[in-house]
Design a protein around this motif. Structure first.
Motif: not given
Lengths: 174, 556
Positions: A78, A80, A83, A105-108, A111, B18, B31, B157-158, B161, B239, B244
């Motif tokens: 988690y 990111g 990226l 995880v595959s859902d990423q 991304h 999804q 998961l 996508p970026e 997270w 980001n 973090r």
């Protein structure tokens, strides 16, 4: 470790070294050793760099043309930050391979691909639960994207589609 | 309002599939629970004290009649017959079952709705002025860029997270009704002093919670074509550089605060300079395509004043009170925006039954071009009502306990769900709101007190916006007992201010009395025409503190 890309699982031809041991043909070194490794490189030998996600694209920019691979660590799924590093590397002109390494995880997967990664290096614990098929499925699950400049593979960019429809003279609902 | 095209529709449908796949992979063990958690949250599904809660996005608070009707259906068939509107203009169902969620998501998709990014560490539902498009003081309707931002931020996508959640608000008016300065990022439509062209003022680093900070100006004027590239640069800096190491220091406000706005601006501008803008920005035709959906409705030419409404008010003083408090000045002659208070005396702020939803959906269809708005103060708005129709709308609302004439008054209380529902809460909010509502129920008393806001949060995370309440109430837990801290002087508008603490926390039963003391100081000291917040600014904290101390001393 499982290495995979959009085609599926793949063999890892790279050797990751802790010290400046350049015996293998394709060697991944830490950022601190990169300058020395490139200086000692044999003809035909490929050098890759592994970085933590606290590093910045700017630190690698001087080496873009000599580097065949950059590996960016994802300490957790988690986090990111990697990226954005990948996106910056691509925007600044890095054309070699980009690898995300960590418990994603595959859902990423989509991304990572959208931000410029080519491949994922997955720890065994993650790979055991999430087989390659799940990753390939995840990569094409959402077939459209709003963000221009992030498309990959068969993903359709919505804004480009709307623009194309306008140019073709097809009124788009309005 | 905006309508989905084939691409918007496809994305939402694929997203539903999804999520179903994510649930299946959690069940079959692909998961772990820790891996599933952020996926579930990004789909608006929380685990609360008694049940799952599903949070549905209402982008920039704009709602179509058929959407509200569908929410009523979901409330009846998959929840307990009611929903709760939140301070981020979303709707929450408090009694969701995990097995039903994919079906509910499908029902939402049928009416162009979703739960995407209503939780989790990503860009959240974008909010706006509830009077967008109709306000008399508007420079430009903010909904087109709110929709542009909605699309841009959806499954980005970026930025899926991030280190923490990221909230964006937009305003196109001179008065700030969107609490822009409490947001991670605020966009204000402004006119360039020299050219007169409309563009954007960008603010960054606002937020409430345990470290309340006002947003600061990041860019005074951004040309409209560069909006997405500039947002991308800002989010990228966050980001990359946002903390973090500690959840409580991970919001962008902490980054801006720690390195300073100048250093933060330098990072954003450097990134912005490097971004290939032509590759990222939406082209002007796309902006125009979206804007076309927000063209004004087919207004009639009407006189400024409605004789019909004036005469009805003479006959019915309750209607007159409703007109005085719940109507908002419209940019179009002969029209008004009617706020439907979801704050009946003694009720739960923001709650609405399925029956009420259907009644309001019918009213929107009949009197307001099918459209509704949700306000951050947990009320609804019919944005395009003819003055001639107000009495009929009022009568229909009144028949369903929806005609409380208290908008902006002391009983128009904002409250989070608190310890009655929320697993983060340290105290209950709803019973405090209900007690205060009953305490100040008398309409004559409310009229005498005039405009004042009470905002209640059941924990330090401040979903009830207590920091920016004229009177803010924060529920904490002290040695196993609920304790309520009271602040005064908060202001969510363009004259933004954070409230100041009056003294030690009080047990719940003393809160109404303490608010009485505060109000008594105002009533005794106010000058002609002065509102509570204006009087507070002139008088300062001390007289209120002294009055509060009388209660605090009794408790101690």
């Amino acid at each position: 470790m499982l290495l995979l890309d959009r085609e599926g699982a793949k063999a890892d031809v790279w050797t990751r070294v802790e010290t400046l041991d350049l015996t293998a043909d394709n060697v991944i070194v830490a950022l601190a050793q990169l300058r020395d490794a490139l200086a000692a490189r044999r003809p035909g030998q490929h050098i890759g760099a592994a970085i933590d996600n606290t590093e910045r694209a700017a630190a690698l920019e001087p080496f873009f043309r000599e580097l065949a691979l950059i590996v960016i660590a994802f300490p957790t799924g988690y986090n990111g930050r990697g990226l954005s590093i990948a996106r910056q590397l691509r925007e600044r002109g890095f054309v070699g391979a980009l690898r995300a390494s960590g418990p994603l995880v595959s859902d990423q997967f989509p991304h990572a691909l959208a931000c410029g990664f080519d491949e994922i290096e997955l720890p065994d614990d993650s790979a055991k639960r999430q087989p390659v098929e799940q990753w390939l499925d995840a990569a094409q699950r959402i077939s459209v994207t709003y963000q221009r400049g992030y498309s990959y593979g068969a993903v359709t960019n919505i804004l480009e589609q709307r623009r194309a429809a306008r140019l073709a003279g097809v009124g788009n609902n309005v | 309002m905006y309508r989905y095209d084939e691409f918007d529709e496809r994305l939402v449908r694929e997203r539903v599939a999804q999520f179903a796949s994510q649930v299946a992979r959690r069940i079959d063990g692909s998961l772990t629970d820790a891996e599933f958690l952020p996926l579930r949250l990004k789909n608006g599904l929380y685990l609360q004290l008694h049940s799952y809660m599903l949070r549905i996005a209402i982008p920039y608070g704009t709602l179509h009649a058929r959407q509200l009707r569908q929410l009523a259906r979901i409330a009846d068939e998959y929840d307990r017959g009611y929903g709760h509107f939140t301070t981020r203009t979303n709707l929450q169902f408090n009694w969701s079952k995990l097995k039903d969620v994919p079906t509910v998501l499908g029902l939402l998709a049928d009416v162009e709705m979703h739960c995407i990014q209503t939780s989790g560490n990503c860009i959240r539902n974008v909010t706006a002025d509830q009077f967008a498009g109709v306000a008399y003081d508007e420079i430009e309707d903010p909904r087109p860029i709110a929709e542009l931002i909605r699309q841009w931020s959806t499954l980005h996508p970026e930025f899926e997270w991030l280190g923490r959640k990221f909230k964006i608000a937009v305003s196109g008016a001179t008065h700030d009704r969107a609490v822009v300065k409490s947001h991670d990022l605020g966009v204000r439509i402004v006119r360039d002093a020299k050219s007169g062209a409309a563009g954007y003022e960008i603010l960054v680093g606002g937020g409430l919670g345990r470290t309340p900070l006002a947003a600061q100006v990041l860019r005074e004027f951004l040309p409209r074509e560069d909006l997405l590239a500039y947002l991308e640069a800002t989010l990228r800096v966050y980001n990359l550089d946002g903390r973090r190491d500690n959840k409580y220091k991970a919001r962008i406000k902490i980054l801006v605060h720690e390195i300073g706005i100048e250093a933060f601006r330098a990072l954003v501008e450097e990134e912005f300079a490097r971004i290939d803008k032509a590759r990222v920005n939406a082209d002007p035709q796309e902006q125009a395509r979206i804007a076309a959906y927000f063209a004004p409705p087919a207004y009639q030419d009407l006189p400024e004043v409605s004789r019909k409404l004036e005469e009805a008010q003479i006959r019915d003083p309750e209607l007159a009170r409703f007109v005085e408090h719940n109507l908002f000045r419209h940019k179009r002659r002969g029209y008004t925006a009617v706020t439907i208070s979801l704050k009946p005396i003694g009720g739960t702020p923001g709650d609405m039954s399925s029956e009420q939803m259907r009644v309001v959906a019918d009213l929107a269809e009949k009197y307001s071009f099918d459209e509704l708005r949700v306000t951050h103060a947990q009320n609804l708005v019919l944005p395009y009502v003819r003055l001639d129709d107000v009495a009929e709308v009022y009568a229909a609302l009144k028949a369903h306990d929806l005609a409380t004439a208290n908008v902006g008054q002391i009983t128009d209380i904002i409250a989070c769900p608190g310890l009655d529902y929320c697993s983060l809460a340290t105290a209950r909010s709803i019973p405090i709101a209900q007690a205060l509502s009953k305490h100040f129920a008398d309409p004559e008393k409310q009229k005498e007190i005039g405009e004042v806001s009470i905002k209640i949060s059941g924990c330090i995370n401040a979903c009830g916006h207590h920091h920016v309440g004229n009177i803010g109430i924060l529920g904490l837990e002290k040695k196993g007992v609920e304790s309520y801290q009271i602040t005064i002087g908060g202001d969510p508008s363009e004259t933004y201010a954070l409230g100041e603490l009056l003294g030690p926390g009080l047990p719940a039963e003393y809160v109404p009395e303490a608010i009485d003391k505060v109000i008594a100081v105002y009533l005794a000291e106010r000058q002609q025409g002065e509102t509570f917040i204006e009087a507070y600014r002139r008088l300062g904290l001390d007289p209120f503190k002294a009055a509060f101390k009388e209660i605090a001393d009794v408790v101690a």
